[in-house]
Design a protein around this motif. Structure first.
Motif, short mmCIF file in Angstrom:
data_model
loop_
_atom_site.label_atom_id
_atom_site.label_comp_id
_atom_site.label_asym_id
_atom_site.label_seq_id
_atom_site.Cartn_x
_atom_site.Cartn_y
_atom_site.Cartn_z
N PHE A 57 -38.10 30.94 -15.36
CA PHE A 57 -36.96 30.91 -16.38
C PHE A 57 -36.11 29.74 -16.29
O PHE A 57 -35.93 29.23 -17.35
CB PHE A 57 -36.55 32.18 -16.39
N LEU A 101 -37.42 26.49 -17.60
CA LEU A 101 -37.54 26.33 -19.15
C LEU A 101 -36.30 25.93 -19.62
O LEU A 101 -36.48 25.49 -20.77
CB LEU A 101 -38.35 27.51 -19.28
N LYS A 102 -35.21 26.86 -19.16
CA LYS A 102 -33.98 26.83 -19.78
C LYS A 102 -33.54 25.45 -19.86
O LYS A 102 -32.91 24.91 -20.37
CB LYS A 102 -33.02 27.78 -19.14
N LEU A 135 -35.69 24.66 -23.87
CA LEU A 135 -36.28 25.69 -24.72
C LEU A 135 -35.25 26.81 -25.18
O LEU A 135 -34.51 27.06 -24.26
CB LEU A 135 -37.50 26.33 -24.11
N GLU A 136 -35.49 27.32 -26.39
CA GLU A 136 -34.60 28.37 -26.49
C GLU A 136 -35.01 29.82 -25.86
O GLU A 136 -35.92 30.22 -26.39
CB GLU A 136 -34.72 28.63 -28.14
N MET A 137 -34.29 30.07 -24.85
CA MET A 137 -34.57 31.32 -23.90
C MET A 137 -34.65 32.46 -24.45
O MET A 137 -33.66 32.67 -25.11
CB MET A 137 -34.30 30.79 -22.55
N PRO A 138 -35.39 33.70 -24.47
CA PRO A 138 -34.85 34.78 -24.94
C PRO A 138 -33.97 35.63 -23.98
O PRO A 138 -33.92 35.25 -22.88
CB PRO A 138 -36.61 35.59 -24.97
N TRP A 189 -38.55 41.04 -24.05
CA TRP A 189 -37.81 39.74 -24.16
C TRP A 189 -37.79 39.81 -25.63
O TRP A 189 -38.62 40.29 -26.40
CB TRP A 189 -38.51 38.65 -23.83
N PHE A 210 -43.49 32.86 -25.42
CA PHE A 210 -43.57 33.96 -24.08
C PHE A 210 -43.98 35.32 -24.58
O PHE A 210 -44.08 35.64 -25.70
CB PHE A 210 -42.06 34.11 -24.18
N ILE A 222 -40.62 34.23 -16.26
CA ILE A 222 -41.05 34.66 -17.52
C ILE A 222 -42.69 34.45 -17.93
O ILE A 222 -43.11 32.96 -17.47
CB ILE A 222 -40.10 34.09 -18.66
N THR A 279 -45.67 33.06 -19.62
CA THR A 279 -45.29 31.94 -20.68
C THR A 279 -46.71 31.44 -21.01
O THR A 279 -47.81 31.39 -19.98
CB THR A 279 -44.92 30.56 -19.96
N LEU A 329 -46.96 26.32 -24.59
CA LEU A 329 -45.97 25.88 -23.77
C LEU A 329 -46.19 24.19 -23.95
O LEU A 329 -45.31 23.33 -24.00
CB LEU A 329 -45.71 26.14 -22.37
#
Ligand SMILES: Cc1cc2nc3c(=O)[nH]c(=O)nc-3n(C[C@H](O)[C@H](O)[C@H](O)COP(=O)(O)OP(=O)(O)OC[C@H]3O[C@@H](n4cnc5c(N)ncnc54)[C@H](O)[C@@H]3O)c2cc1C
Length: 480
Positions: free
Chosen positions: A49, A52-53, A57-60, A67, A82, A108, A110, A115
């Motif tokens: 996670f 990716l953040k 990326l707009e993380m949930p 999520w 995701f 997470i 993915t 991706l």
């Protein structure tokens, strides 16, 4: 900027690096042997996670076990990257399923194809050029008459245009190898560079995974193997058949079932392992929707990622977590670190070893990742020599406790607690050989971790040779 970078391979490492460089005005082209529609893998993976953040990326956010966010799939085949179902806590079974621990899982689930496509789109939007169906074949380099890393200078790459069946020589200030574990480019360098060594069979696991329809209402909750209820929690069965087996739920309708084993003719086929698991569970018996199998790199990371005019990233440098094979996070972190160094190098119009060495410095000295992966690699080798019964014993005796497993599975290693725990347990009861073996491996892993904290902070041929030979001798000791 008049600085040209050729990136070979559009996986997460190559795409993120190209995006970052292009966004800072560097002339960057990605050469990818595949096509856009086939990037990534046709399944969903557990990806860090945090990485990716960091990649932007707009993380949930987590709501219960789900999520919520713009990149979460709203339907199993709908848009989004995701999977909906979250796994904040993962259950880790012992191989014989006699016991389990629960760990915080920092991943997470993915969709790898989505991706890959998103990261390449971002690179393109930032100004990177992307040439599909172009395969990197070898490096263009000159030799400078000294037999060490400074004795070569890469000035380009030979790329095969697969449509026109034509080889093209591409000149570049910097060539980046992010072609995954095939690592074809670095293999073309002379041996004295230290970068040409191919991976060994023992550096790989064979992994098989399938996304299958999930009908939990068909589970009867009866008691199965080892007295466990026949429900299917998100889990790893760790140390089973020299590897591990798992399930991750994607949503109300789908589940991922997989297994990985040591790459060895004696290992059971991972597909047979999951077939046996599926046979026990009516909820997942319907035919597979998507999935596949491949080798997965689990070896020790390269102890150096650069040569003049050249940089290796991600699986090509073996930066996956050795105890799980998860490598997307490392590839992204390495790409972000390398981007900072390459931008500075471009501003100063440099591609020499002294400048590029900062890539190593970021990975080995400025982050816990490099030392952790090197140490975990030693542990992985020893764990793979143990039988399922022996690993069961380690669970029982508390050596594989929740804290240790949480670290190993999330890619971290803490030298002091690990070594202390092994010693304390050894003192506590009559010692089976297995604990002696493990103690030696843990002690050597802890020494390796500490040794990486002394990684040369700048390029110095003598200091690096000395450091590397000590690293190798520590590795040998742990495996005796
Ligand atoms: C079955 C399996 C399961 C996995 N599960 C997980 C998981 O759960 N979590 C996780 O984090 N990681 C997982 N991994 C590992 C993960 O896929 C890799 O660590 C990660 O993709 C590495 O990124 P990369 O950018 O280095 O290379 P890759 O993603 O391998 O990308 C390399 C790219 O280079 C291209 N290429 C290759 N050779 C050439 C060439 N000569 N010229 C041009 N292009 C070339 C390829 O087509 C590809 O697009 C798994 C791997 C496998 C095989």
């Amino acid at each position: 900027m008049n600085y040209k970078v050729a990136v070979v391979g559009a996986g997460p490492g190559g795409a993120v690096l190209a995006r970052e460089l292009a966004a800072r005005g560097i002339d960057v082209t990605i050469y990818e042997k595949s096509i856009y529609g086939e990037l990534g893998h046709d399944w969903s993976d557990a990806v860090e996670f945090g990485a990716l953040k960091e990649a932007g990326l707009e993380m949930p956010v987590l709501e219960g076990r789900q999520w919520k966010g713009s990149l979460v799939k709203t339907a199993p085949d709908g848009g989004g990257i995701f999977e909906k179902h979250a796994v904040p806590i993962l259950r880790i079974y012992s191989p014989g399923k006699k016991t389990y621990r629960e760990i915080e899982f920092k991943m997470i689930t993915t969709d790898r194809r989505r991706l890959a496509q998103e990261l390449v789109r971002q690179a393109g939007r930032a100004g990177a050029k992307i040439k599909y169906l172009h395969e990197g074949r070898g490096l263009l380099y000159r030799e400078k008459g000294r037999a060490d890393l400074e004795g070569v200078e890469v000035y380009g790459v030979v790329v095969r245009d697969l449509e026109n069946e034509e080889d093209i020589e591409i000149r570049a200030d910097l060539v980046v190898e992010s072609s995954g574990f095939s690592a074809v480019l670095r293999g073309s360098l002379p041996g004295y560079s230290g970068l040409a060594e191919p991976f060994q069979d023992s550096d790989f696991a064979l992994v098989h995974r399938e996304v299958r329809p999930y009908r939990p209402e068909l589970e009867d909750g009866a008691i199965g193997e080892g007295g466990m209820a026949r429900l299917i929690p998100d889990h790893y069965r760790y140390g089973y058949q020299s590897g591990y087996q798992w399930t991750h739920i994607h949503n109300e309708e789908r589940i991922d079932v997989g297994a990985g084993v040591k790459r060895d003719s004696k290992s059971e086929d991972p597909r047979d392992i999951i077939e046996a698991f599926i046979a026990e569970h009516p909820a997942i018996k319907a035919p597979m929707i998507r999935g596949g199998r491949s080798l997965c790199i689990v070896g020790r990371p390269l102890s150096n990622f650069v040569a003049p005019g050249f940089l290796v990233l991600g699986d090509a440098a073996s930066t996956s977590v050795p105890t799980t094979g998860c490598g997307v996070g490392s590839a992204i972190y390495a790409a972000l670190g390398a981007a900072e160094v390459v931008c500075e190098a471009a501003l100063e119009n440099r591609n020499d070893l002294r400048k590029l060495w900062d890539v190593n410095k970021k990975f080995y000295l400025e982050s816990d990742r490099g030392p952790s992966l090197a140490a975990l690699s030693e542990l992985r080798i020893v764990l793979q020599t143990l039988s399922s019964n022996e690993i069961d014993l380690l669970f029982e005796k508390g050596l594989l406790d929740a804290a240790t497993l949480q670290q190993a599975i999330n890619g971290h290693f803490s030298p002091l607690p690990a070594a202390g725990k092994a010693r304390a347990l050894l003192a506590g009861f009559s010692v089976p050989g297995i604990l002696v073996k493990l103690n030696r491996a843990v002690t050597s892993a802890a020494k390796i971790y500490d040794h990486y904290l002394e990684y040369p902070s700048s390029w110095d041929a003598g200091a690096f040779t000395k450091w590397e030979s000590r690293a190798r001798s520590l590795q040998m000791k742990g495996r005796d």
